[in-house]
Design a protein around this motif. Sequence first.
Motif, PDB file in Angstrom:
ATOM      1  N   ASP A  13      34.945  46.628  58.530  1.00 46.18           N
ATOM      2  CA  ASP A  13      36.363  46.687  58.769  1.00 46.18           C
ATOM      3  C   ASP A  13      36.615  46.888  60.383  1.00 46.18           C
TER       4      ASP A  13
ATOM      5  N   ARG B 128      36.236  31.697  55.343  1.00 46.12           N
ATOM      6  CA  ARG B 128      36.203  30.665  53.869  1.00 46.12           C
ATOM      7  C   ARG B 128      34.768  31.559  53.577  1.00 46.12           C
TER       8      ARG B 128
ATOM      9  N   TYR C  92      37.582  38.943  57.332  1.00 46.12           N
ATOM     10  CA  TYR C  92      39.298  38.756  56.537  1.00 46.12           C
ATOM     11  C   TYR C  92      40.343  38.947  58.269  1.00 46.12           C
ATOM     12  N   SER C  93      41.195  38.381  58.296  1.00 46.96           N
ATOM     13  CA  SER C  93      42.462  37.975  59.397  1.00 46.96           C
ATOM     14  C   SER C  93      43.699  38.424  58.500  1.00 46.96           C
ATOM     15  N   VAL C  94      43.677  39.211  59.615  1.00 45.79           N
ATOM     16  CA  VAL C  94      45.354  39.768  59.863  1.00 45.79           C
ATOM     17  C   VAL C  94      46.453  38.803  60.690  1.00 45.79           C
TER      18      VAL C  94
ATOM     19  N   ARG D  81      47.352  40.347  63.994  1.00 50.95           N
ATOM     20  CA  ARG D  81      46.691  42.029  64.948  1.00 50.95           C
ATOM     21  C   ARG D  81      45.326  41.556  65.193  1.00 50.95           C
TER      22      ARG D  81
END
Lengths: 125, 125, 125, 125
Positions: free
Chosen positions: A32, A61, A66-68, A71
């Motif tokens: 995170d 992929r 993970y992408s936000v 942000r």
Amino acid sequence: MIHIDYKDSRPLYEQISDRLGELILHGAFEPDSQLPSVRSLAVELAINPNTIQKAYTDLERKGFVYSVKGRGNFVADTLKIKEEKINDLLKQVRLLSMEAAGLGIGLDDIQQAAEAAYQSAGESL
Amino acid sequence: MIHIDYKDSRPLYEQISDRLGELILHGAFEPDSQLPSVRSLAVELAINPNTIQKAYTDLERKGFVYSVKGRGNFVADTLKIKEEKINDLLKQVRLLSMEAAGLGIGLDDIQQAAEAAYQSAGESL
Amino acid sequence: MIHIDYKDSRPLYEQISDRLGELILHGAFEPDSQLPSVRSLAVELAINPNTIQKAYTDLERKGFVYSVKGRGNFVADTLKIKEEKINDLLKQVRLLSMEAAGLGIGLDDIQQAAEAAYQSAGESL
Amino acid sequence: MIHIDYKDSRPLYEQISDRLGELILHGAFEPDSQLPSVRSLAVELAINPNTIQKAYTDLERKGFVYSVKGRGNFVADTLKIKEEKINDLLKQVRLLSMEAAGLGIGLDDIQQAAEAAYQSAGESL
DNA sequence: GTGGTCTAGACCACC
DNA sequence: GTGGTCTAGACCACG
């Protein structure tokens, strides 16, 4: 942290994706935690942002990241990934061993090579 | 003898080259024996002769084959090649072992995987 | 009451808007009762007030909420909204059923899946 | 065959990817048959080739398509994909049914909506 | 400032 | 002619 090798035949985005994936897998980042932004990496590596973006898309992929929107990109929970990686690696060992059997290499030779390399890696930690 | 997989993302010439190299390494041909001609292979595999030619050029570069103008392609002395191949394979085992050490896999796990696969390959001969 | 998931790829304001809309639809608030103020929610969720404001604007656009300058945000009469929501949901069921027909899924399979899920939801109340 | 809607909020590449995936799933193409080339589709849809390329990459990631360098893009074996799609669809039905239970919709209403839509789809074949 | 999408134009490897 | 990669520059949504 990341080194681009223009002599490498692999595409740039793959070099970056592989290298970051490696770092994540080996625990160089907290889960995170935020990764360098697309633009900052682009500047740092003197590369087009689209190429960095492609690397991050690739990592997403693969489940490493993970992408936000708005942000940034963050490292995913690497536990499952690590398990998959381990299975992968053992599968490769099996393939090589079967090939070795076909080439007449002794089982001892393989296991000794594995042992020597394993321990030399351990010492360098 | 040679199977072309159009779903394989590798180029055709590489599939052919790899497959022939494999056959040569495993002793499917006598040293100095003649390989199928470019044209006959092209007909047999329903492939453009240029592609076959490229495969043979690739094999020549790797030292698996030597070519005599006007006569054809012949298998090279595979002894040195085999040694190189063995070194290659052991090098890969070492690389995997070092990577495994970095991922926290036990040396036992690797050696056991190798042993199991090695023996299963031996049985199928 | 509201949980923010930073791993969710949806924008924060949408997560908040969706969650509040859900609560309103399911009768968690009396009609015309006052909703938490922008600032208090911002503090509670440790989020920028602009983001909360955007969520309320979104809810107002959807008709779930009405806002009175200087006084706050209040839940709208949810009767019409609920009807719309029901129509929406049934429309989705119809779409899925038509798609299912195209894929060769049996009508029974759909209805049984619906029944099982419906009853499991009822039990958990 | 493919229609681009510039009013659609989804990115162009996703519209194309979704539409092609739909066609493949419903059997509009034979397995292993060749899909339109990146360039030809780009011309036909008056869109940049990179965007088409991204759509194909997306389809490859989903397993709908495999690509061979220098030869083109081909439809993959859709059997497994179809099964996944069916599971996906039933999962959505279950989700909607649970939501419906929470909103006070009767199970009958859902099943009847499903039945009516299912049969209307069947007739249009 | 962040990622996401798109266009335009270019070069490469492969067939 | 085919897909694959890269650059440059632009616009948008999000926070």
